[in-house]
Scaffold this active site. Structure first.
Site, PDB file in Angstrom:
ATOM      1  CB  CYS A 295      -4.268  -4.871   1.529  1.00 38.50           C
ATOM      2  SG  CYS A 295      -2.595  -4.797   0.887  1.00 38.50           S
TER       3      CYS A 295
ATOM      4  CB  THR B 233      -3.131 -10.893  -4.245  1.00 40.11           C
ATOM      5  OG1 THR B 233      -2.973 -10.135  -3.049  1.00 40.11           O
ATOM      6  CG2 THR B 233      -2.953  -9.993  -5.437  1.00 40.11           C
TER       7      THR B 233
ATOM      8  CG  LEU C 221      -2.066  -1.046   1.154  1.00 43.11           C
ATOM      9  CD1 LEU C 221      -3.137  -0.737   2.186  1.00 43.11           C
ATOM     10  CD2 LEU C 221      -2.707  -1.179  -0.215  1.00 43.11           C
TER      11      LEU C 221
HETATM   12  C1  LIG Z   1       1.119  -4.872  -8.134  1.00 41.43           C
HETATM   13  C2  LIG Z   1      -0.267  -5.002  -7.585  1.00 41.43           C
HETATM   14  C3  LIG Z   1      -0.769  -4.022  -6.711  1.00 41.43           C
HETATM   15  C4  LIG Z   1      -2.035  -4.127  -6.180  1.00 41.43           C
HETATM   16  N1  LIG Z   1      -2.502  -3.149  -5.344  1.00 41.43           N
HETATM   17  C5  LIG Z   1      -3.749  -3.224  -4.838  1.00 41.43           C
HETATM   18  C6  LIG Z   1      -4.283  -2.215  -4.010  1.00 41.43           C
HETATM   19  O1  LIG Z   1      -3.630  -1.204  -3.733  1.00 41.43           O
HETATM   20  N2  LIG Z   1      -5.545  -2.362  -3.528  1.00 41.43           N
HETATM   21  C7  LIG Z   1      -6.328  -3.447  -3.828  1.00 41.43           C
HETATM   22  O2  LIG Z   1      -7.463  -3.526  -3.384  1.00 41.43           O
HETATM   23  N3  LIG Z   1      -5.853  -4.422  -4.634  1.00 41.43           N
HETATM   24  C8  LIG Z   1      -4.591  -4.343  -5.142  1.00 41.43           C
HETATM   25  N4  LIG Z   1      -4.126  -5.340  -5.966  1.00 41.43           N
HETATM   26  C9  LIG Z   1      -4.989  -6.501  -6.255  1.00 41.43           C
HETATM   27  C10 LIG Z   1      -5.729  -6.362  -7.578  1.00 41.43           C
HETATM   28  O3  LIG Z   1      -6.587  -5.239  -7.567  1.00 41.43           O
HETATM   29  C11 LIG Z   1      -6.529  -7.633  -7.870  1.00 41.43           C
HETATM   30  O4  LIG Z   1      -7.476  -7.825  -6.837  1.00 41.43           O
HETATM   31  C12 LIG Z   1      -5.676  -8.880  -7.963  1.00 41.43           C
HETATM   32  O5  LIG Z   1      -4.437  -8.592  -8.537  1.00 41.43           O
HETATM   33  C13 LIG Z   1      -6.334 -10.010  -8.742  1.00 41.43           C
HETATM   34  O6  LIG Z   1      -6.583  -9.641 -10.089  1.00 41.43           O
HETATM   35  P1  LIG Z   1      -5.574  -9.944 -11.326  1.00 41.43           P
HETATM   36  O7  LIG Z   1      -5.208 -11.380 -11.244  1.00 41.43           O
HETATM   37  O8  LIG Z   1      -6.333  -9.554 -12.543  1.00 41.43           O
HETATM   38  O9  LIG Z   1      -4.397  -9.069 -11.103  1.00 41.43           O
HETATM   39  C14 LIG Z   1      -2.843  -5.241  -6.513  1.00 41.43           C
HETATM   40  C15 LIG Z   1      -2.356  -6.218  -7.382  1.00 41.43           C
HETATM   41  C16 LIG Z   1      -1.087  -6.118  -7.927  1.00 41.43           C
HETATM   42  C17 LIG Z   1      -0.600  -7.179  -8.863  1.00 41.43           C
END
Ligand SMILES: Cc1cc2nc3c(=O)[nH]c(=O)nc-3n(C[C@H](O)[C@H](O)[C@H](O)COP(=O)(O)O)c2cc1C
Ligand SMILES: Cc1cc2nc3c(=O)[nH]c(=O)nc-3n(C[C@H](O)[C@H](O)[C@H](O)COP(=O)(O)OP(=O)(O)OC[C@H]3O[C@@H](n4cnc5c(N)ncnc54)[C@H](O)[C@@H]3O)c2cc1C
Ligand code: FES
Lengths: 322, 271
Positions: A146, A212, A89
């Protein structure tokens, strides 16, 4: 002739466009494809690479009340079909958001959803109060999930693991704002449906999932963890089947719209989520690999509907043939 | 910065595990600075999932050359590319070397016009890739060059001839002693700095593995030489969006892909 042709294209276009429209709380999205938090910054970072105004909405990087410097490097590592991150964050806080990020976000023509996190209920409420005053902010995504921060209001690793904490926080935020509220859940729980139900009861307008999956990797040469923070969160194609299962479970327990994500790379992935119960989808990791992926996904969904003569994306939600 | 499909012009093996790949990039010549990089998707699959960063090695009218070492999956795949193959490229990215202001600040005439300086380039392993582009610019601008190349063995020493061609003094160090000085390139640099009044003290540019850069930074500090280092961290987006490539500096975390990859060596808090 000329006029008629023009009239017709206009007509088909509006029909096409209407086919993709979805509603989430008070939000009207022109299509169901949203940029996921943390993968599109505050819009400005990616403006040269994608026409953001063509998307359904954007969720900002999660902001906190005060600046947070984030976790020690290395913060990202690749793993087969996945990305493990421990950004922690990293953000410049509310004040910086208001002065530095809002001027750009204001210019966008699509709904801006601000993702917020706090290490206490009071922090969530302060953020809610201040953000509710900003005109371009149309919704809040409450980041309860998170894997990289700890909240004071619960003994659990994430807020989203504690039903009672989720209920309390969403309830209080609900009382504080009339903005559309989206509770973002963690997959790392025993019964995700039960948590989603609490969020619904407390007044959340929608549920977004998944954040994640907690994970780690080890370097055998140095015998050290590969991430500076030891553990992080896994995203990308590796988590798609797990994410779909979560979406399906939540869709079958709540009445409010579900926003699905986790490993969506192309339109087929997006359709899988919609069939499993997602009213809209968020694209995350894919943005790093192909910044144009969200636009290609919209195009693919449109063609899928066209080929099957489906009039509205809404009629596809949860229509898994079981 | 833009995303584009780039046709491979050529892909040649130049030494053990080292290749130079040239891709078409019309109109980019004036827009790419030495030290900047391209984030390249080497195939259309999730294996590997991410793009991989490569510095501009040569910037020509036809396109961009990258020099890479095969170290894993992505670089292995890259080494199989043939003329006509298409890569998905994002770039140019990052800040690049700040060679104009360095030349200015070392000019001791006070006239404000850039004076020729002697620039010392220190390369470790594939770190030589972006330094070749920088060397060319510096030499074109009339500056003198001293180049230190460090490699594991003779077979992995690359670009030596290119540097000599542009009039540079070249010093080679190999870890096994199969060519030049036996030992680390930073020890060779240390010896030169200690034992000569040789004018390599105007400015240092370095690129290579982190432990090497840390050592170069230490020497630069001791001899009060301005020094820029090009850092490597794992890269995902390459555009300053994911915040994944943070390095610790005296002004907090900064991003290798956006604030760097080139940093003032004084700024870095080494791990
Ligand atoms: C580098 C990175 C930073 C992320 N930062 C946040 C965040 O600040 N807040 C949040 O709710 N999710 C965050 N996520 C999670 C994504 O929003 C998403 O829920 C997760 O990556 C699953 O989707 P995807 O497989 O399409 O990436 C982050 C993911 C990645 C890879
Ligand atoms: C800004 C920048 C510019 C670069 N320019 C060049 C260049 O011009 N030529 C060149 O050959 N290489 C360059 N690299 C490094 C190159 O990107 C990596 O070698 C490549 O991504 C490795 O991919 P792979 O799948 O083949 O190997 P992997 O299997 O990913 O890695 C092989 C080994 O290298 C290490 N490694 C991989 N990537 C990095 C990294 N970013 N930082 C530190 N260690 C790493 C891994 O830990 C592993 O031990 C650059 C890196 C950065 C950040
Ligand atoms: S690689 Fe994403 S911010 Fe640098």
């Amino acid at each position: 002739m000329e006029m008629k042709k023009g009239h017709m294209t206009h007509d088909t276009r509006t029909r096409d466009n209407a086919a993709l429209e979805v509603s989430i709380g008070k939000l009207r999205l022109k299509n169901p494809v949203i940029l996921a938090s943390g993968t599109a910054g505050f819009g400005k970072e990616i403006k040269d690479l994608i026409d953001i105004n063509k998307l359904g909405a954007i969720v900002t990087k999660t902001i906190t009340l005060n600046k947070r410097e984030g976790n020690p490097p290395p913060r990202i590592v690749e793993t087969p079909s996945g990305l493990l991150n421990s950004i922690g964050l990293d953000n410049d806080g509310l004040k910086d958001f208001c002065f530095k990020k809002v001027p750009h976000l204001e210019r966008l023509k699509i709904p801006v959803i601000v993702s917020i996190a706090g290490d206490s209920t009071e922090e969530f409420l302060k953020l809610t109060r201040e953000l509710s005053k900003i005109k371009c902010v149309k919704a809040l995504e409450i980041n309860l999930s998170c894997p990289n921060v700890i909240h004071k209001g619960t003994k659990c690793r994430f807020l989203a693991q504690d039903k009672i904490a989720v209920r309390k926080i969403i309830k209080k935020i609900r009382k504080t704002t009339s903005l559309t509220l989206i509770a973002k859940l963690s997959p790392n729980v025993t019964d995700i449906g039960a948590i989603a139900k609490e969020a619904q009861k407390a007044g959340s307008d929608a549920i977004s999932l998944i954040n994640t999956y907690p994970g780690m990797l080890v370097d055998t040469d140095t015998m050290k963890p590969k991430l500076g923070n030891i553990t992080g969160g896994l995203s990308g194609p590796a988590i798609k089947p797990l994410a779909l299962k979560c979406v399906w479970d939540v869709y079958n327990t709540v009445k409010i719209p579900v926003i699905g994500m986790g490993g969506i790379m192309d339109w087929r992935d997006a359709i899988e989520f919609i069939l499993s119960g997602a009213s809209a989808v968020q694209v995350g990791t894919a943005n790093f690999i192909n910044p144009r992926a969200p636009l290609e996904i919209i195009k693919g969904i449109k063609e899928y509907l066209g080929k099957r003569k489906i009039k509205s994306i809404k009629s596809l939600v949860g229509k898994l043939r079981t | 910065m833009k995303q584009f499909k780039a046709k491979v012009i050529s892909n040649k093996k130049i030494a053990k595990d080292h290749y130079i790949l040239s891709f078409k990039a019309a109109g980019l010549r004036k827009k790419v600075k030495p030290g900047q990089f391209f984030n390249v998707k080497v195939n259309n699959s999730y294996k590997p999932l991410l793009r991989k960063p490569f510095g501009a090695h040569k910037i020509t009218r036809k396109g961009i050359e990258i020099l890479y070492k095969v170290v894993g999956e992505a670089t292995e795949i890259l080494s199989t590319k043939k003329k006509g193959d298409v890569l998905d490229v994002l770039g140019p990215l990052g800040n690049g070397f700040d060679f104009k202001s360095t030349a200015h600040s070392s000019a001791k005439t006070g006239t404000g016009s850039p004076q020729p300086v002697v620039a010392t380039l220190v390369a470790g392993g594939h770190g030589v890739a972006p330094l070749a582009a920088l060397g060319k610019e510096l030499s074109d601008a009339g500056h003198k060059l001293s180049v230190f190349i460090g490699a594991r063995s003779k077979k992995e020493v690359v670009c030596e001839k290119d540097f000599r061609k542009i009039g540079a003094k070249v010093f080679v160090a190999t870890e096994d002693g199969s060519k030049g000085y036996k030992g680390l390139v930073t020890n060779l640099l240390k010896n030169k700095l200690r034992h000569t009044t040789y004018d390599i003290r105007d400015t240092i540019y370095a690129c290579g593995p982190n432990p090497m850069l840390k050592e170069v930074a230490k020497l630069a500090k001791r001899y009060k030489i301005p020094c820029q280092v090009s850092l490597e961290e794992y890269i995902a987006c390459g555009t300053g969006t994911c915040l994944g490539c943070a390095v610790k500096t005296r002004s907090g975390y900064r991003l290798v892909c956006k604030d760097g990859p080139v940093f003032d060596a004084k700024e870095i808090i080494w791990r």
